[in-house]
Motif scaffolding. Structure first.
Motif, PDB file in Angstrom:
ATOM      1  N   THR A 219     -13.753  -3.430  38.783  1.00  0.00           N
ATOM      2  CA  THR A 219     -13.892  -3.459  37.318  1.00  0.00           C
ATOM      3  C   THR A 219     -14.139  -4.875  36.816  1.00  0.00           C
ATOM      4  OG1 THR A 219     -11.513  -3.752  36.949  1.00  0.00           O
ATOM      5  CG2 THR A 219     -12.343  -1.484  37.048  1.00  0.00           C
ATOM      6  N   ASP A 221     -16.105  -7.081  38.423  1.00  0.00           N
ATOM      7  CA  ASP A 221     -17.267  -7.620  39.132  1.00  0.00           C
ATOM      8  C   ASP A 221     -18.078  -8.505  38.191  1.00  0.00           C
ATOM      9  OD1 ASP A 221     -19.883  -7.897  40.357  1.00  0.00           O
ATOM     10  OD2 ASP A 221     -19.294  -6.284  41.716  1.00  0.00           O
ATOM     11  N   PHE A 223     -20.924  -9.574  38.486  1.00  0.00           N
ATOM     12  CA  PHE A 223     -22.326  -9.175  38.443  1.00  0.00           C
ATOM     13  C   PHE A 223     -22.479  -7.699  38.043  1.00  0.00           C
ATOM     14  CE2 PHE A 223     -21.980 -12.527  41.732  1.00  0.00           C
ATOM     15  CZ  PHE A 223     -22.720 -13.508  41.105  1.00  0.00           C
ATOM     16  N   GLY A 224     -21.408  -7.142  37.510  1.00  0.00           N
ATOM     17  CA  GLY A 224     -21.387  -5.706  37.224  1.00  0.00           C
ATOM     18  C   GLY A 224     -22.561  -5.238  36.382  1.00  0.00           C
ATOM     19  N   ASP A 225     -22.973  -6.049  35.418  1.00  0.00           N
ATOM     20  CA  ASP A 225     -24.060  -5.619  34.533  1.00  0.00           C
ATOM     21  C   ASP A 225     -25.405  -5.566  35.247  1.00  0.00           C
ATOM     22  OD1 ASP A 225     -22.214  -5.429  32.531  1.00  0.00           O
ATOM     23  OD2 ASP A 225     -22.700  -7.375  31.644  1.00  0.00           O
ATOM     24  N   THR A 229     -24.568   0.676  38.052  1.00  0.00           N
ATOM     25  CA  THR A 229     -23.682   1.692  38.630  1.00  0.00           C
ATOM     26  C   THR A 229     -23.611   2.952  37.772  1.00  0.00           C
ATOM     27  OG1 THR A 229     -22.386  -0.226  39.360  1.00  0.00           O
ATOM     28  CG2 THR A 229     -21.428   1.956  39.726  1.00  0.00           C
ATOM     29  N   ALA A 230     -23.652   2.789  36.466  1.00  0.00           N
ATOM     30  CA  ALA A 230     -23.543   3.961  35.581  1.00  0.00           C
ATOM     31  C   ALA A 230     -24.707   4.922  35.797  1.00  0.00           C
ATOM     32  CB  ALA A 230     -23.487   3.517  34.121  1.00  0.00           C
ATOM     33  N   ALA A 233     -24.040   6.765  39.002  1.00  0.00           N
ATOM     34  CA  ALA A 233     -22.920   7.696  38.807  1.00  0.00           C
ATOM     35  C   ALA A 233     -23.406   8.962  38.126  1.00  0.00           C
ATOM     36  CB  ALA A 233     -21.819   7.030  37.982  1.00  0.00           C
ATOM     37  N   MET A 247     -13.893   2.992  40.748  1.00  0.00           N
ATOM     38  CA  MET A 247     -13.903   1.722  40.015  1.00  0.00           C
ATOM     39  C   MET A 247     -12.543   1.075  40.273  1.00  0.00           C
ATOM     40  SD  MET A 247     -16.893   1.433  38.544  1.00  0.00           S
ATOM     41  CE  MET A 247     -16.646   0.201  37.246  1.00  0.00           C
ATOM     42  N   GLN A 248     -12.541  -0.013  41.037  1.00  0.00           N
ATOM     43  CA  GLN A 248     -11.298  -0.606  41.541  1.00  0.00           C
ATOM     44  C   GLN A 248     -10.826  -1.723  40.616  1.00  0.00           C
ATOM     45  OE1 GLN A 248      -9.788   0.929  43.747  1.00  0.00           O
ATOM     46  NE2 GLN A 248     -11.151   1.769  45.306  1.00  0.00           N
TER      47      GLN A 248
END
Lengths: 275, 275
Positions: A219, A221, A223-225, A229-230, A233, A247-248
């Protein structure tokens, strides 16, 4: 093939080898962990594809995979992420050129001569290791991190029947819709019309994967954006893909994250590899 | 409050009780499993909200929760899904009226007199069981199935601080965008402008849940297209919600699915309840 090093590790052997690659036209290096069971015959195989800037060494040294791979009698292959060398094209940016092969075959100059990482990982390296080591190539699974998660997911879906299970740590999930993907695909492939189906979300919207999928992303991350991932998913659910998306909480993009969940991933793959 | 029945179960007691509800204006029935530890003092509480057509009895009899709740010393409450009785409005359809309360407070005639399931589950029943039984109301978690998964997720997000963890089996995730939701919200609330934020996806897009989330849904769920799971999955990732979403291969919408993963859910909640 040359042996660079071999070290005893968890009752097995962690080796590093190099060979002249016809796919890339360069000398390529890879790591291979063989568990003790390999002395008695072929063992199942797990591929670990690494992320941007990594060589074969990063995951080999920091992901902690050997401990649990030894527990389950599984070999782990750690390929490099691109061709390398003074004669190989590069870019000043960390995310293009050497260390950033993106597991695709480039068609555009100057990259097209050497950057054939799809062919290298999908065809050349499996043939080599299957010949040289006691590996059961009928029992393979694949995982990876970030750009390597993209590689693992796209290889698994594009080569049905090859891998029994696929997992990924913070994978790039939708590169055609991210700065981690559009930049590289444009450089390696040119016009968007030439981009192949090397996008996990698009592949999931198609045939998906005929086996279990496990994805872990932190959660926190940083670089998440960029990961998309969404979108993946949503595609997994729409396709009713067998799989776990986790999502850790509090984890970032680093090897501290990867190593924390490596045991889960090895167990996940072991269940498929020994089915 | 009346005791309908009490049976020894896994070293504890499975009770069924009824009481006159001021929220619904009817007599309401609920099941409560108390583990052996409740003899020595208050125990943590897990709520199980059931799906369409269910009474308090379905999950109590078929979900298998008592075995693992006993292992972890957790009480489980099984409320009914709506007010019931000859004087209570109903509809010929299985998914409206009695057995289909949707865990909301109706404002439209003829439903508004009795169908106050939000107030019943959020306020009245917790106050009652907290007074009558040795329950630690400072340590509560919530789960549910289908319509009850919708209830669990919306209660957990709308009542921050109340529940330590939330899980769901094949939950209705996006009722404002599904025939399982729009029909009932229109009947109970009238014009769409009056629909409250009782939609897990919309709540997830807002503040989400301050704790861990676990969702299991079967890839062969015969009602999968009505659940809206993809929308919630996407919202969870976008919000970077701590949580696990698992698409379980071959499972459908039944209690055979629920009971198969009940142990995982009890363990998941136990970790939060004993923190």
């Amino acid at each position: 093939m040359k042996t660079i090093s071999e070290n005893r590790s968890f009752g097995g052997t962690q080796g590093v080898y190099s060979h002249d690659s016809s796919a890339t036209g360069t000398e390529m290096t890879f790591g291979l962990f063989l568990p003790a069971e390999a002395q008695d015959g072929p063992v199942p195989v797990l591929w670990f594809l690494s992320g941007l800037t990594c060589t074969h060494a990063n995951a080999m040294e920091k992901a902690g995979a050997q401990s649990w791979a030894a527990d389950h009698g599984i070999a782990v292959i750690f390929p490099d992420t691109s061709p390398r060398g003074e004669d190989v094209p590069d870019d000043d940016a960390y995310d293009l050129g050497q260390g950033a092969g993106f597991y695709i075959d480039a068609t555009q100059e100057p990259w097209s001569k050497n950057f054939k990482m799809w062919t290298y990982i999908a065809d050349e390296l499996p043939a080599l290791v299957g010949e040289k080591f006691p590996l059961d190539m009928g029992s393979q699974s694949i995982t990876g991190h970030s750009m390597g998660g993209h590689g693992a997911l796209t290889l698994a879906m594009a080569l049905p029947g090859r891998f029994r299970s696929v997992s990924a740590f913070a994978p790039i999930c939708n590169p055609t819709n991210s700065d981690w993907g559009r930049k590289q695909f444009a450089a390696y492939w040119g016009d968007e019309d030439n981009w192949g189906p090397h996008d996990a979300t698009l592949l999931m919207q198609g045939n998906g994967f005929d086996g279990p999928v496990l994805i872990d992303t932190g959660t926190d991350d940083q670089f998440g954006d960029l990961l998309g991932t969404a979108a993946l998913a949503s595609a997994m659910v729409e396709r009713r893909q067998e799989g776990h998306l986790r999502m850790q909480k509090g984890y970032d993009h680093s090897y501290y994250f990867i190593s924390s969940f490596m045991e889960d991933h090895i167990i996940f793959h072991a269940e498929a590899l020994y089915k």
